[in-house]
Design a protein around this motif. Structure first.
Motif, PDB file in Angstrom:
ATOM      1  N   MET A  31       0.827  -1.206   0.000  1.00 52.64           N
ATOM      2  CA  MET A  31       0.000   0.000   0.000  1.00 52.64           C
ATOM      3  C   MET A  31       0.865   1.262   0.000  1.00 52.64           C
ATOM      4  SD  MET A  31      -2.869  -1.224  -0.510  1.00 52.64           S
ATOM      5  CE  MET A  31      -3.692   0.322  -0.622  1.00 52.64           C
ATOM      6  N   THR A  32       1.965   1.247   0.719  1.00 52.49           N
ATOM      7  CA  THR A  32       2.873   2.399   0.716  1.00 52.49           C
ATOM      8  C   THR A  32       3.474   2.602  -0.667  1.00 52.49           C
ATOM      9  OG1 THR A  32       3.364   2.113   3.062  1.00 52.49           O
ATOM     10  CG2 THR A  32       4.965   3.364   1.759  1.00 52.49           C
ATOM     11  N   THR A  33       3.899   1.519  -1.298  1.00 48.77           N
ATOM     12  CA  THR A  33       4.453   1.603  -2.653  1.00 48.77           C
ATOM     13  C   THR A  33       3.388   2.083  -3.634  1.00 48.77           C
ATOM     14  OG1 THR A  33       6.086  -0.102  -2.191  1.00 48.77           O
ATOM     15  CG2 THR A  33       5.543   0.264  -4.515  1.00 48.77           C
ATOM     16  N   LEU A  34       2.192   1.558  -3.516  1.00 53.87           N
ATOM     17  CA  LEU A  34       1.089   1.968  -4.389  1.00 53.87           C
ATOM     18  C   LEU A  34       0.841   3.473  -4.263  1.00 53.87           C
ATOM     19  CD1 LEU A  34      -1.178   1.031  -6.313  1.00 53.87           C
ATOM     20  CD2 LEU A  34      -2.581   0.655  -4.283  1.00 53.87           C
ATOM     21  N   ARG A  35       0.818   3.974  -3.046  1.00 55.34           N
ATOM     22  CA  ARG A  35       0.596   5.406  -2.819  1.00 55.34           C
ATOM     23  C   ARG A  35       1.743   6.237  -3.396  1.00 55.34           C
ATOM     24  NH1 ARG A  35       0.660   6.937   3.177  1.00 55.34           N
ATOM     25  NH2 ARG A  35       2.853   6.843   2.701  1.00 55.34           N
ATOM     26  N   THR A  36       2.974   5.816  -3.148  1.00 53.15           N
ATOM     27  CA  THR A  36       4.152   6.552  -3.614  1.00 53.15           C
ATOM     28  C   THR A  36       4.210   6.594  -5.135  1.00 53.15           C
ATOM     29  OG1 THR A  36       5.370   5.950  -1.624  1.00 53.15           O
ATOM     30  CG2 THR A  36       6.680   6.593  -3.544  1.00 53.15           C
ATOM     31  N   SER A  63       1.759   5.930  -7.306  1.00 53.75           N
ATOM     32  CA  SER A  63       0.569   6.608  -7.849  1.00 53.75           C
ATOM     33  C   SER A  63       0.758   8.112  -7.875  1.00 53.75           C
ATOM     34  CB  SER A  63      -0.666   6.274  -7.008  1.00 53.75           C
ATOM     35  OG  SER A  63      -1.002   4.929  -7.115  1.00 53.75           O
ATOM     36  N   HIS A  64       1.225   8.670  -6.776  1.00 51.75           N
ATOM     37  CA  HIS A  64       1.415  10.117  -6.689  1.00 51.75           C
ATOM     38  C   HIS A  64       2.422  10.596  -7.743  1.00 51.75           C
ATOM     39  CE1 HIS A  64       1.774  14.102  -4.992  1.00 51.75           C
ATOM     40  NE2 HIS A  64       3.088  13.950  -4.959  1.00 51.75           N
ATOM     41  N   GLN A 117       0.990  10.158 -11.414  1.00 54.53           N
ATOM     42  CA  GLN A 117      -0.050  11.144 -11.703  1.00 54.53           C
ATOM     43  C   GLN A 117       0.577  12.501 -12.004  1.00 54.53           C
ATOM     44  OE1 GLN A 117      -3.063  11.653  -8.680  1.00 54.53           O
ATOM     45  NE2 GLN A 117      -4.184  13.141  -9.885  1.00 54.53           N
ATOM     46  N   VAL A 152      -7.009   3.041 -10.020  1.00 52.01           N
ATOM     47  CA  VAL A 152      -6.166   2.040  -9.382  1.00 52.01           C
ATOM     48  C   VAL A 152      -7.022   0.783  -9.300  1.00 52.01           C
ATOM     49  CG1 VAL A 152      -4.886   1.416  -7.304  1.00 52.01           C
ATOM     50  CG2 VAL A 152      -4.923   3.801  -8.077  1.00 52.01           C
ATOM     51  N   ILE A 203      -2.064   0.978 -12.165  1.00 50.45           N
ATOM     52  CA  ILE A 203      -2.202   2.416 -11.932  1.00 50.45           C
ATOM     53  C   ILE A 203      -2.307   3.065 -13.303  1.00 50.45           C
ATOM     54  CG2 ILE A 203      -1.135   4.509 -11.021  1.00 50.45           C
ATOM     55  CD1 ILE A 203       0.479   2.664  -9.118  1.00 50.45           C
TER      56      ILE A 203
END
Length: 166
Positions: free
Chosen positions: A60-65, A67-68, A71, A81, A100
């Motif tokens: 989840m941390t990697t996904l957030r990093t 993704s940001h 984008q 996502v 993503i």
């Protein structure tokens, strides 16, 4: 290190742009939109429920990093996502992974049309073996190794420091 496993298929490091101890991110073989990337785990597991707590947290941390960064880099106004957790959900590579997709107004006539397009991008794995024909993906040609490596190289610059040995 020469690469990672995505399911049973080897992915060369040249196509990887983000690495953490338990997770990694790669460019897509047949992207639905520019910047369509994948985030997955180092350990090959088929389902979200099969992850350890540590893997789930880092995923989840990697996904957030990622993704940001994606984008912002692609100038998108939104993201799709997507996780297909199991064969009946459309998962064709039995390795947990998130798609993503940087999104913009009007990139699909109907926003939900993105989901059949994701299914189509899953229809062929990185080695090119046809898996299914859920949607027509013949219009999106597979990218060359050189094109994928060039995109990964550009995306690596968004993350400092880039480490292949993490």
């Amino acid at each position: 290190m020469t690469g990672f496993a995505f399911g049973k298929w080897p992915i060369p490091l040249s196509e990887v742009f983000f690495v953490r101890p338990l997770t990694w991110a790669l460019v897509n073989y047949k992207p639905v939109v520019p910047g369509h990337v994948l985030v997955t785990t180092r350990r090959v597991v088929a389902h979200l429920a099969d992850l350890t707590d540590e893997e789930a947290q880092e995923l989840m941390t990697t996904l957030r990093t990622v993704s940001h960064a994606v984008q912002k880099h692609y100038g998108a106004t939104a993201l799709t996502v997507s996780l297909q957790d199991g064969v009946h959900a459309g998962q064709t590579v039995p390795h947990i992974h998130f798609h993503i997709l940087p999104r913009r107004a009007g990139d699909f006539g109907n926003n939900d049309d993105v989901y059949p397009a994701i299914d189509a991008s899953e229809a062929e794995h990185p080695a090119g073996e046809k898996k299914s024909v859920r949607a027509d993906n013949e219009e999106r040609k597979p990218r060359t190794e050189e094109d994928m490596a060039a995109e990964a190289e550009t995306l690596r610059t968004l993350f400092s420091p880039w480490r292949q040995d993490a």
